[in-house]
Design a protein around this motif. Structure first.
Motif, mmCIF file in Angstrom:
data_model
loop_
_atom_site.group_PDB
_atom_site.id
_atom_site.type_symbol
_atom_site.label_atom_id
_atom_site.label_comp_id
_atom_site.label_asym_id
_atom_site.label_seq_id
_atom_site.Cartn_x
_atom_site.Cartn_y
_atom_site.Cartn_z
ATOM 1 N N VAL A 11 -116.539 12.057 13.124
ATOM 2 C CA VAL A 11 -117.491 12.462 12.085
ATOM 3 C C VAL A 11 -117.240 11.654 10.810
ATOM 4 N N ALA A 12 -118.311 11.006 10.315
ATOM 5 C CA ALA A 12 -118.206 10.164 9.117
ATOM 6 C C ALA A 12 -118.273 11.026 7.867
ATOM 7 N N LEU A 13 -117.204 10.997 7.076
ATOM 8 C CA LEU A 13 -117.148 11.787 5.844
ATOM 9 C C LEU A 13 -117.698 10.949 4.686
ATOM 10 N N ASP A 14 -119.008 10.691 4.724
ATOM 11 C CA ASP A 14 -119.612 9.851 3.692
ATOM 12 C C ASP A 14 -120.058 10.696 2.512
ATOM 13 N N THR A 15 -119.125 11.034 1.666
ATOM 14 C CA THR A 15 -119.423 11.813 0.468
ATOM 15 C C THR A 15 -118.383 11.469 -0.593
ATOM 16 N N PHE A 35 -112.013 11.932 12.077
ATOM 17 C CA PHE A 35 -112.918 11.760 10.939
ATOM 18 C C PHE A 35 -112.843 10.326 10.419
ATOM 19 N N LYS A 36 -113.991 9.807 10.019
ATOM 20 C CA LYS A 36 -114.039 8.452 9.478
ATOM 21 C C LYS A 36 -114.086 8.513 7.951
ATOM 22 N N VAL A 37 -113.188 7.740 7.341
ATOM 23 C CA VAL A 37 -113.147 7.642 5.881
ATOM 24 C C VAL A 37 -113.566 6.234 5.492
ATOM 25 N N LEU A 125 -122.339 -7.459 10.927
ATOM 26 C CA LEU A 125 -122.935 -6.248 10.342
ATOM 27 C C LEU A 125 -124.377 -6.133 10.814
ATOM 28 N N THR A 126 -124.764 -4.931 11.215
ATOM 29 C CA THR A 126 -126.124 -4.778 11.760
ATOM 30 C C THR A 126 -127.187 -4.946 10.676
ATOM 31 N N SER A 127 -126.749 -4.963 9.425
ATOM 32 C CA SER A 127 -127.721 -5.179 8.345
ATOM 33 C C SER A 127 -128.142 -6.647 8.269
ATOM 34 N N CYS A 183 -119.248 3.309 18.215
ATOM 35 C CA CYS A 183 -120.684 3.117 17.950
ATOM 36 C C CYS A 183 -121.286 4.078 16.929
ATOM 37 N N PRO A 184 -121.743 3.540 15.776
ATOM 38 C CA PRO A 184 -122.559 4.338 14.846
ATOM 39 C C PRO A 184 -124.034 4.196 15.216
ATOM 40 N N GLY A 185 -124.908 4.721 14.344
ATOM 41 C CA GLY A 185 -126.346 4.619 14.622
ATOM 42 C C GLY A 185 -126.760 5.591 15.708
ATOM 43 N N ILE A 186 -126.142 6.755 15.721
ATOM 44 C CA ILE A 186 -126.441 7.765 16.740
ATOM 45 C C ILE A 186 -127.259 8.883 16.101
ATOM 46 N N ARG A 187 -128.335 9.244 16.746
ATOM 47 C CA ARG A 187 -129.160 10.355 16.270
ATOM 48 C C ARG A 187 -129.549 11.229 17.447
ATOM 49 N N PRO A 188 -129.106 12.486 17.434
ATOM 50 C CA PRO A 188 -129.634 13.405 18.444
ATOM 51 C C PRO A 188 -131.147 13.515 18.257
ATOM 52 N N ASP A 195 -132.299 6.321 7.302
ATOM 53 C CA ASP A 195 -132.455 4.867 7.169
ATOM 54 C C ASP A 195 -132.098 4.111 8.444
ATOM 55 N N GLN A 196 -131.556 4.794 9.445
ATOM 56 C CA GLN A 196 -131.188 4.096 10.679
ATOM 57 C C GLN A 196 -132.461 3.896 11.501
ATOM 58 N N LYS A 197 -132.732 2.648 11.861
ATOM 59 C CA LYS A 197 -133.983 2.395 12.575
ATOM 60 C C LYS A 197 -133.772 2.337 14.070
ATOM 61 N N LEU A 213 -118.400 7.836 19.477
ATOM 62 C CA LEU A 213 -119.635 7.950 18.710
ATOM 63 C C LEU A 213 -119.283 8.311 17.267
ATOM 64 N N VAL A 214 -119.760 7.502 16.326
ATOM 65 C CA VAL A 214 -119.565 7.805 14.908
ATOM 66 C C VAL A 214 -120.830 8.456 14.395
ATOM 67 N N ILE A 215 -120.729 9.710 14.003
ATOM 68 C CA ILE A 215 -121.931 10.421 13.551
ATOM 69 C C ILE A 215 -121.674 11.010 12.168
ATOM 70 N N GLY A 216 -122.590 10.716 11.244
ATOM 71 C CA GLY A 216 -122.467 11.239 9.893
ATOM 72 C C GLY A 216 -123.477 12.316 9.622
ATOM 73 N N ARG A 217 -124.617 11.879 9.062
ATOM 74 C CA ARG A 217 -125.569 12.843 8.503
ATOM 75 C C ARG A 217 -126.094 13.885 9.473
ATOM 76 N N ALA A 218 -126.254 13.545 10.738
ATOM 77 C CA ALA A 218 -126.774 14.541 11.686
ATOM 78 C C ALA A 218 -125.857 15.766 11.705
HETATM 79 O O1 C5P Z 1 -125.069 9.219 8.735
HETATM 80 P P1 C5P Z 1 -124.955 8.268 9.867
HETATM 81 O O2 C5P Z 1 -124.740 8.926 11.203
HETATM 82 O O3 C5P Z 1 -126.037 7.230 9.902
HETATM 83 O O4 C5P Z 1 -123.573 7.506 9.544
HETATM 84 C C1 C5P Z 1 -123.111 6.457 10.319
HETATM 85 C C2 C5P Z 1 -121.847 5.906 9.759
HETATM 86 O O5 C5P Z 1 -121.559 4.672 10.421
HETATM 87 C C3 C5P Z 1 -121.896 5.550 8.271
HETATM 88 O O6 C5P Z 1 -120.593 5.760 7.738
HETATM 89 C C4 C5P Z 1 -122.249 4.090 8.244
HETATM 90 O O7 C5P Z 1 -121.732 3.413 7.131
HETATM 91 C C5 C5P Z 1 -121.579 3.586 9.515
HETATM 92 N N1 C5P Z 1 -122.228 2.411 10.089
HETATM 93 C C6 C5P Z 1 -123.563 2.382 10.476
HETATM 94 N N2 C5P Z 1 -124.117 1.271 11.036
HETATM 95 C C7 C5P Z 1 -123.379 0.199 11.229
HETATM 96 C C8 C5P Z 1 -122.038 0.188 10.875
HETATM 97 C C9 C5P Z 1 -121.490 1.334 10.308
HETATM 98 O O8 C5P Z 1 -124.265 3.360 10.317
HETATM 99 N N3 C5P Z 1 -123.924 -0.831 11.806
#
Ligand code: C5P
Length: 239
Positions: A11-15, A35-37, A125-127, A183-188, A195-197, A213-218
């Motif tokens: 779980v991403a602690l993005d706060t 937890f991810k910091v 970076l995926t950006s 892997c981030p970018g996960i949405r149930p 903002d994740q497309k 699986l790295v999951i934050g806001r969900a």
């Molecule tokens: O809230 P959400 O589930 O989108 O958070 C995903 C986490 O993974 C955030 O901490 C974000 O910075 C990170 N991350 C990402 N996409 C990437 C690399 C890292 O969303 N390509």
């Protein structure tokens, strides 16, 4: 033996709020071990979040994405070992920096005892879009570059890479099953995309070869975070 699904969830602690961190960790106790910091929480707490999570027996994924000269990277890696993190990441820059980090981590862990942290590389970076790469003078496609960097990371001894779950299968094919994909970018399906497309559901990500699986806001923005985790774990168990 297959690991329990909850052990694959980070779980991403993005706060920036300490109270929110404490509340989330307390509410998810018994469900989430990792937890991810990232930079925001690390700086907001002046690094204290690491001691807090350790005191609660949680595994820390330190997401500070080291990127520097070999000597500085290796010195920082020693401090990550000293802080007792479970996993940390670094950019896959050059072979030498990676080698120095691997050696520093092995050496520091041997001195201090305990588990060696998992070393996870950041490929691309995926950006960054293809056009950004081209502007930077890189003529490979993003996918080619990801695989090339992942192969270098494996060769030098990193444990895995951060990757979109869409790339996980390709990375496993190139680097082998034991090479980890985080892997981030996960949405149930039931959550807001934000903002994740290019997202995948937890089940689809696991099927595609994601190890963690790295999951934050969900989870962190859900009214009932523990319920969100329960639903995600159920979905993961269904695989
Ligand atoms: O809230 P959400 O589930 O989108 O958070 C995903 C986490 O993974 C955030 O901490 C974000 O910075 C990170 N991350 C990402 N996409 C990437 C690399 C890292 O969303 N390509």
């Amino acid at each position: 033996m297959e690991e329990k699904p909850g052990k694959k969830l980070i779980v991403a602690l993005d706060t920036s709020e300490e109270l929110r961190v404490r509340e989330l960790v307390a509410r998810l106790d018994g469900q989430v071990d990792f937890f991810k910091v990232g930079l925001e929480q690390y700086l907001a707490s002046r690094g204290k979040v690491l001691d807090f999570l350790s005191s609660r027996g949680k595994g820390i994924f330190l997401d500070l994405k080291f990127h520097d000269i070999p000597n500085t990277m290796a010195a920082a890696a020693r401090q990550a070992v000293a802080a007792g993190v479970w996993m940390f990441n670094l950019h896959i820059t050059g072979r030498e920096a990676l080698q120095w980090v691997v050696e520093a981590v092995v050496d520091e862990t041997a001195k201090r005892g305990g588990e060696q942290p998992l070393l996870i590389g950041v490929t691309v970076l995926t950006s960054l879009a293809e056009q950004d790469l081209s502007e930077l003078g890189i003529e490979l496609t993003a996918e080619e570059l990801v695989v090339k960097r992942a192969l270098l990371a494996r060769e030098v001894g990193l444990n895995g890479v951060v990757a979109s779950a869409r790339e996980a299968r390709k990375i496993k094919e190139a680097c082998g099953r034991d090479f980890l994909t985080v892997c981030p970018g996960i949405r149930p399906d039931w959550s807001v995309k934000g903002d994740q497309k290019r997202v995948l559901s937890p089940a689809a990500a696991l099927k595609n070869g994601a190890d963690y699986l790295v999951i934050g806001r969900a989870i962190t923005r859900a009214e009932q975070p523990e319920q969100a985790v329960e639903m995600i774990i159920k979905e993961m168990e269904g695989i």
